[in-house]
Design a protein around this motif. Structure first.
Motif, short mmCIF file in Angstrom:
data_model
loop_
_atom_site.label_atom_id
_atom_site.label_comp_id
_atom_site.label_asym_id
_atom_site.label_seq_id
_atom_site.Cartn_x
_atom_site.Cartn_y
_atom_site.Cartn_z
N ILE A 106 15.44 -3.44 -18.11
CA ILE A 106 14.81 -3.58 -19.48
C ILE A 106 15.04 -4.82 -20.23
O ILE A 106 14.32 -5.58 -20.95
CB ILE A 106 15.14 -2.35 -20.36
N TRP A 140 6.81 -1.93 -26.52
CA TRP A 140 8.09 -1.90 -25.65
C TRP A 140 8.00 -2.85 -24.53
O TRP A 140 6.78 -3.34 -24.26
CB TRP A 140 8.12 -0.65 -25.01
N HIS A 144 9.99 -1.00 -19.30
CA HIS A 144 10.30 0.09 -20.25
C HIS A 144 9.57 1.31 -19.75
O HIS A 144 8.30 0.84 -19.50
CB HIS A 144 10.17 -0.45 -21.59
#
Length: 405
Positions: A106, A140, A144
């Protein structure tokens, strides 16, 4: 958790819309049993409560709470963030439901933005059927997990928001009012953990300051005097070495003794020990040795008049000894006294230590000096009373009264 609910971003904003979006599904007994049984819920709550009082790091406590929240609310993802107001990022951010590999993919820790900012600025919880429907939703990052339903709960202490809990993707439905109530309980435990951590950090900082002050006082009261005496004796030895080698050798022996005592005092200060003479022989013997040493190395006449006195509590004897040391130091080094007398006696229920000199007296600015401040602090710490009487050109009297028993 997502960047917008949990990830990096840009602006801070407040929620302008209603705080609850989507239907308020009520949990039936069957649904509740399918999610987690009452025994498991009790165990998870108990673990969260015990974590707050256990001797664990703050991060471990927060991780226990966020893991309990995810299990109890049957969510796919959970996170807990504590903001760092100085940087705009997070001082702590713990997650559950995401593997280490996913978390590393991420990217960097999220910043305070989007829905994260809403929950860090508004004490009301936020429950959404679809996180993307909220006006403050942003995005995001790649890798993610995709989020749907969302439940956010600020961690509040008084009027201060300390952080927030974030949950997403409830299995078998959407978050309801019961989930919100349960998460509020866990947020309360998180608040206790964070407040305790803050108090511990402050107490640790205070302990460091107190220890620094103790070492400064001890160095000033004890080692500085030994080194001053050592320098005077070394000067005397240097002056005698050619014309009176025998006396010079005696002075050098005194230098060696003073250097050894200074080293012992320094070691004692580092470990917080009491002076060896005071520990083993008592206040009268320790002051007598101090007086004889100072009389030998200074031009002034230094004498002790001591009545029989009982042994006191170690902290009381230590305070009396250090106050007398400081008064002697001031008289010999700063007041140019010709005679100094130490008196030790009982006066009713108090042990009295007096140091009188015939030196130049105190100046008005001396009242705020480190030496006098140290003496007052030591007296107050053992319930004693310190009085200082001085007139320019008329000498000084320092009197310490310490309760006996």
């Amino acid at each position: 958790m997502p960047t917008d609910a949990i990830g990096p971003g840009t602006t801070l904003s407040r929620d302008l819309g209603p705080r609850t979006i989507g239907p308020d599904h009520r949990r039936s007994g069957t649904r509740y049993g399918a999610r987690v049984d009452a025994r498991e819920e009790l165990r998870a709550l108990s673990a969260a409560v015990l974590a707050v009082t256990a001797r664990q790091s703050v991060r471990e406590v927060l991780q226990t709470i966020v893991s309990a929240a995810r299990r109890l609310l049957d969510a796919r993802y959970a996170a807990l963030g504590v903001p760092d107001e100085d940087t705009g990022a997070f001082a702590e951010f713990v997650v559950d439901g995401i593997s280490d590999a996913q978390w590393n993919a991420i990217g960097p820790l999220p910043r305070q933005h989007g829905l994260l900012a809403v929950l860090l600025r508004d004490p009301a919880p936020l429950r959404l059927a679809d996180i993307r429907s909220h006006p403050r939703f942003e995005y995001w990052p790649k890798h993610h997990p995709e989020l749907r339903d969302f439940l956010g709960m600020p961690i509040v202490h008084g009027e201060e928001i300390l952080g927030a809990l974030y949950l997403a993707n409830k299995r078998g439905g959407e978050f309801d009012r019961d989930d919100e109530d349960l998460l509020r309980i866990l947020a309360g435990h998180a608040a206790i953990a964070l407040v305790n951590a803050r108090l511990y950090e402050r107490s640790r900082e205070l302990s460091v300051l107190e220890e620094r002050d103790r070492i400064a006082r001890e160095l000033h009261d004890s080692v500085a005097q030994k080194l001053f005496g050592l320098r005077l004796t070394a000067d005397a030895a240097a002056a005698l070495v050619t014309r009176d080698p025998e006396r010079a050798a005696a002075q050098i022996a005194t230098v060696r003794a003073l250097a050894g005592e200074a080293a012992d005092e320094l070691r004692a200060i580092v470990v917080g020990m009491r002076p060896a003479d005071l520990e083993h022989e008592g206040l009268d013997a320790a002051l007598g040795k101090q007086a004889r040493l100072l009389d030998r190395v200074h031009a002034a006449r230094v004498r002790l008049r001591a009545d029989p006195v009982p042994r006191l509590a170690p902290e009381c004897e230590d305070a009396a000894y250090r106050v007398a040391q400081e008064a002697l130091h001031n008289a010999l080094r700063h007041a140019s006294a010709r005679t100094v007398e130490i008196r030790l006696f009982l006066d009713g229920a108090a042990l009295v230590v007096e140091v009188r000199d015939d030196g130049s007296g105190l100046r008005p600015t001396d009242q705020a000096s480190l030496g006098l401040t140290s003496m007052r602090d030591r007296a107050g710490a053992v319930g004693g009373r310190l009085t200082v009487e001085s007139e320019p050109g008329q000498g000084t009297r320092v009197r310490l009264e310490v309760p006996v028993g």
